[in-house]
Design a protein around this motif. Structure first.
Motif, PDB file in Angstrom:
ATOM      1  N   ARG A   1      -6.681  -2.108   0.248  1.00 45.40           N
ATOM      2  CA  ARG A   1      -6.091  -0.765   0.282  1.00 45.40           C
ATOM      3  C   ARG A   1      -4.892  -0.687  -0.646  1.00 45.40           C
ATOM      4  O   ARG A   1      -4.701   0.309  -1.366  1.00 45.40           O
ATOM      5  CB  ARG A   1      -5.663  -0.419   1.712  1.00 45.40           C
TER       6      ARG A   1
ATOM      7  N   LYS B   1      -4.960   3.666  -8.331  1.00 46.38           N
ATOM      8  CA  LYS B   1      -5.016   5.127  -8.337  1.00 46.38           C
ATOM      9  C   LYS B   1      -3.769   5.719  -8.971  1.00 46.38           C
ATOM     10  O   LYS B   1      -3.848   6.685  -9.752  1.00 46.38           O
ATOM     11  CB  LYS B   1      -5.168   5.649  -6.911  1.00 46.38           C
ATOM     12  N   GLU B   2      -2.598   5.166  -8.652  1.00 46.60           N
ATOM     13  CA  GLU B   2      -1.340   5.715  -9.151  1.00 46.60           C
ATOM     14  C   GLU B   2      -0.942   5.159 -10.507  1.00 46.60           C
ATOM     15  O   GLU B   2       0.034   5.623 -11.103  1.00 46.60           O
ATOM     16  CB  GLU B   2      -0.216   5.445  -8.136  1.00 46.60           C
TER      17      GLU B   2
ATOM     18  N   SER C   1       2.957   1.477  -3.389  1.00 43.05           N
ATOM     19  CA  SER C   1       2.130   1.748  -4.563  1.00 43.05           C
ATOM     20  C   SER C   1       1.887   3.233  -4.788  1.00 43.05           C
ATOM     21  O   SER C   1       1.390   3.640  -5.838  1.00 43.05           O
ATOM     22  CB  SER C   1       0.785   1.016  -4.431  1.00 43.05           C
ATOM     23  N   ARG C   2       2.235   4.046  -3.805  1.00 41.67           N
ATOM     24  CA  ARG C   2       2.131   5.496  -3.990  1.00 41.67           C
ATOM     25  C   ARG C   2       3.121   5.984  -5.047  1.00 41.67           C
ATOM     26  O   ARG C   2       2.992   7.087  -5.567  1.00 41.67           O
ATOM     27  CB  ARG C   2       2.399   6.215  -2.667  1.00 41.67           C
TER      28      ARG C   2
ATOM     29  N   ASP D   1      -5.941   9.240   1.655  1.00 43.19           N
ATOM     30  CA  ASP D   1      -6.698   9.509   0.440  1.00 43.19           C
ATOM     31  C   ASP D   1      -8.049  10.119   0.748  1.00 43.19           C
ATOM     32  O   ASP D   1      -8.731   9.737   1.693  1.00 43.19           O
ATOM     33  CB  ASP D   1      -6.924   8.206  -0.358  1.00 43.19           C
TER      34      ASP D   1
ATOM     35  N   ASP E   1      -6.183  -0.667  -4.255  1.00 42.34           N
ATOM     36  CA  ASP E   1      -6.790   0.618  -4.575  1.00 42.34           C
ATOM     37  C   ASP E   1      -5.724   1.685  -4.808  1.00 42.34           C
ATOM     38  O   ASP E   1      -5.828   2.502  -5.732  1.00 42.34           O
ATOM     39  CB  ASP E   1      -7.727   1.029  -3.445  1.00 42.34           C
ATOM     40  N   MET E   2      -4.682   1.688  -3.978  1.00 41.49           N
ATOM     41  CA  MET E   2      -3.610   2.669  -4.139  1.00 41.49           C
ATOM     42  C   MET E   2      -2.868   2.446  -5.450  1.00 41.49           C
ATOM     43  O   MET E   2      -2.511   3.398  -6.150  1.00 41.49           O
ATOM     44  CB  MET E   2      -2.647   2.572  -2.954  1.00 41.49           C
TER      45      MET E   2
ATOM     46  N   ALA F   1       0.830  -1.201   0.000  1.00 43.50           N
ATOM     47  CA  ALA F   1       0.000   0.000   0.000  1.00 43.50           C
ATOM     48  C   ALA F   1       0.870   1.260   0.000  1.00 43.50           C
ATOM     49  O   ALA F   1       0.564   2.239  -0.690  1.00 43.50           O
ATOM     50  CB  ALA F   1      -0.928   0.002   1.209  1.00 43.50           C
ATOM     51  N   GLU F   2       1.956   1.227   0.759  1.00 46.68           N
ATOM     52  CA  GLU F   2       2.841   2.392   0.818  1.00 46.68           C
ATOM     53  C   GLU F   2       3.671   2.528  -0.449  1.00 46.68           C
ATOM     54  O   GLU F   2       3.827   3.626  -0.992  1.00 46.68           O
ATOM     55  CB  GLU F   2       3.752   2.298   2.044  1.00 46.68           C
TER      56      GLU F   2
ATOM     57  N   THR G   1      -5.932   5.904   5.945  1.00 49.35           N
ATOM     58  CA  THR G   1      -5.248   6.378   4.745  1.00 49.35           C
ATOM     59  C   THR G   1      -5.387   7.871   4.639  1.00 49.35           C
ATOM     60  O   THR G   1      -6.229   8.487   5.267  1.00 49.35           O
ATOM     61  CB  THR G   1      -5.833   5.710   3.479  1.00 49.35           C
TER      62      THR G   1
END
Length: 479
Positions: free
Chosen positions: A390, A397-398, A360-361, A470, A393-394, A357-358, A468
């Motif tokens: 999560r 998004k990116e 994937s930013r 977001d 989803d991340m 999750a981190e 999060t």
């Protein structure tokens, strides 16, 4: 700090420029002693009455020099140099001289070199210093450390059986004191960390910070001596090494190494106790990162990888964010090679979910890297797939440009039946998810609402990984 005063006469040793020392007296100079670029203008009797070495040296020089000439001898090899020799000179002239933890080691080595022992005079300098060391300094925790620190100032050229024995006496004193029962600790010590015990009790790692003042060469000897006594828990040794790394390796506490100090880092690694759990997983992760940055030998890095993987279930996401996905996957595979229990696997799965999750930013993270790491733990038991959702989803998004087939592969990692009610509420409004996934979420949410007995369950969680930054999650209850 403890000290000892010797002699009673006023200080008459004076300097002339930077390179000349002399004793102010009406008597003419009879002896010139050269040490490096320093010359001492002295008198024979006070010296030869207490120093066997100078007595023999002067006797030899008399045969070589003409009569009525001032004898000259060169003893540049004396331990401690001109400073230590001046202490010995003052003792010979009964001039007041003060010995303390900072100068006593060099003075003792110089006295040994000059043979200032009982053969030439009772209660000679060697005897007096030994009494001071044994009865006072080696019974003082902080003074013992200071004396040990000064041993490093002695040139390696002076190392011999005597100096090694004296260093060992320092180490024995430090190791004995560090190993003593905490109920008997009544002296002062440095402790700036938060105590784990009640404020009145002496913490088991009370000695750790004082030893951090030592250079790594001396620190290594001290830790080995403490280990050899076998009375200090390996967990405390681990805490000591962690504290030393934070103090000595720039940027270590933040997980980044700014100064290349390979010998220091590898010495700390070498000192690690073998027992699992003796050092924290966070410490192991930072050491592994440091060894990679400094280009340590593969055997060093592999040893750390094995140690870190053994405690992977205890690791926090922040401790592995410094690694790329290949390294994390390598750690997970090493973890899988061991006979692990389901609760450990569940912890590692949660760790990987949080890591993904981190990471994937970062839009540069490749789809294949994401899939490969996520699939590595796909068989691990999870009570909830909220963390994995999560991460997915991340990533979506990116990486808005990925195709439908890639989205399908990414979303296929997730079991919609294991999403919490909060995650389901978010997912059904998530335009980044394929419609098929949204329909599945709605279907299983309907089953939950109807209390269906289909055999599936979506347990409510007491904790969640949905926290999060977001905007899309602002409406979700965080707890």
């Amino acid at each position: 700090m403890k000290f000892m005063k010797l002699g009673s006469k006023p200080d008459t040793v004076q300097s002339k420029g930077d390179n000349v020392r002399y004793v102010a007296t009406e008597l003419e100079t009879e002896l010139i002693v050269t040490i490096g670029n320093i010359k001492f203008y002295l008198h024979k009797f006070p010296l030869i009455s207490k120093s066997g070495y100078l007595q023999k040296l002067i006797a030899t020089s008399r045969h070589e020099e003409k009569k009525n000439q001032v004898d000259e001898v060169d003893i540049s090899e004396i331990p401690g140099g001109s400073v230590a020799f001046e202490v010995c000179v003052k003792f010979c002239y009964s001039i007041t001289v003060t010995l303390n933890a900072y100068n006593v080691f060099a003075a003792r080595c110089a006295a040994e070199f000059l043979e200032m022992n009982e053969t030439f005079e009772k209660s000679n300098l060697v005897y007096k210093i030994d009494v001071f060391l044994n009865s006072t300094l080696f019974r003082s925790w902080k003074d013992s450390i200071i004396v040990f620190q000064t041993t490093r100032d002695l040139s390696p050229n002076y190392s011999n059986e005597f100096t090694l024995k004296l260093v060992k006496r320092c180490l024995d004193s430090i190791a004995y004191t560090a190993s003593i029962d905490t109920s008997k600790v009544e002296w002062s010590y440095t402790y700036n960390r938060k105590k784990k015990l009640d404020e009145k009790a002496v913490p088991r790692d009370w000695w750790v910070e004082d030893l951090c003042e030592l250079h790594i060469d001396l620190y290594k000897q001290a830790i080995e001596a403490i280990k050899t006594r076998g009375k200090v828990l390996v967990e405390v040794i681990g805490e000591a090494l962690h504290a030393y790394a934070r103090r000595r390796i720039a940027g270590f506490s933040k997980g980044s190494v700014r100064v290349i100090d390979k010998p220091l880092t590898e010495s700390i690694i070498e000192l690690l106790p073998d027992k699992k759990g003796s050092v924290s997983s966070s410490f192991l992760s930072k050491l592994l990162r440091a060894s990679m940055f400094l280009g340590s030998e593969e055997t060093v890095k592999e040893r750390l990888k094995k140690r870190a993987s053994e405690q992977l279930e205890e690791t926090a996401v922040v401790d592995i964010l410094m690694f790329d996905m290949d390294m994390v996957q390598s750690l997970v595979k090493e973890f899988m090679d061991r006979d692990t229990k389901n609760h450990s696997k569940a912890s590692v799965a949660k760790l990987v979910d949080g890591y993904l999750a981190e990471k994937s930013r970062d839009p540069s993270i490749l789809l294949q890297s994401f899939l490969s790491l996520a699939e590595t733990v796909s068989s691990f038991p999870r009570q909830s797939h909220d963390g994995l959702y999560r991460a997915i989803d991340m990533f979506l998004k990116e990486h808005p440009g990925i195709g439908k087939s890639e989205k399908k592969r990414v979303c296929g990692l997730m079991d919609c039946r294991k999403l919490s009610a909060e995650a389901c509420e978010h997912a059904v409004q998530n335009e980044r998810l394929p419609m098929r996934v949204i329909v599945q979420v709605l279907f299983f949410e309907q089953i939950r609402a109807n209390g269906s007995s289909t055999g599936y369950s979506t347990p409510e969680l007491t904790t969640t990984t949905l926290n999060t930054e977001d905007d899309e999650w602002d409406h979700v209850k965080e707890y």
